[in-house]
Design a protein around this motif. Sequence first.
Motif: not given
Length: 95
Positions: A46-50, A13-15
């Motif tokens: 903007h990453c969901l899994v930061r 899921r990483a940007a």
Amino acid sequence: MAPRLIEGNWRVRAACQSTDPDLFFPASSTGKSLEQAAEAKAVCAHCLVRRQCLAFALRTRQPHGIWGGLTGDERNLKTPDRVADRFARNPAATV
């Protein structure tokens, strides 16, 4: 409810998945490399899994590269607890 991410599965899921990996490994911390690091951090912003990415880097003591929006030097300045606390308060925060 979204499925819980199993250890390691956060990467799918990483940007950065569609970004050249070299972007996240600047050659130095000066000159053009600073621009490169800023560009990589913009992807991370903007990453969901930061949070998961940063936690992985801290847990595995990644010495190089941009992980979770932080350089190796920035990660060395932060303790895992302080970083985790900051992200818990504001997941979009920059360190």
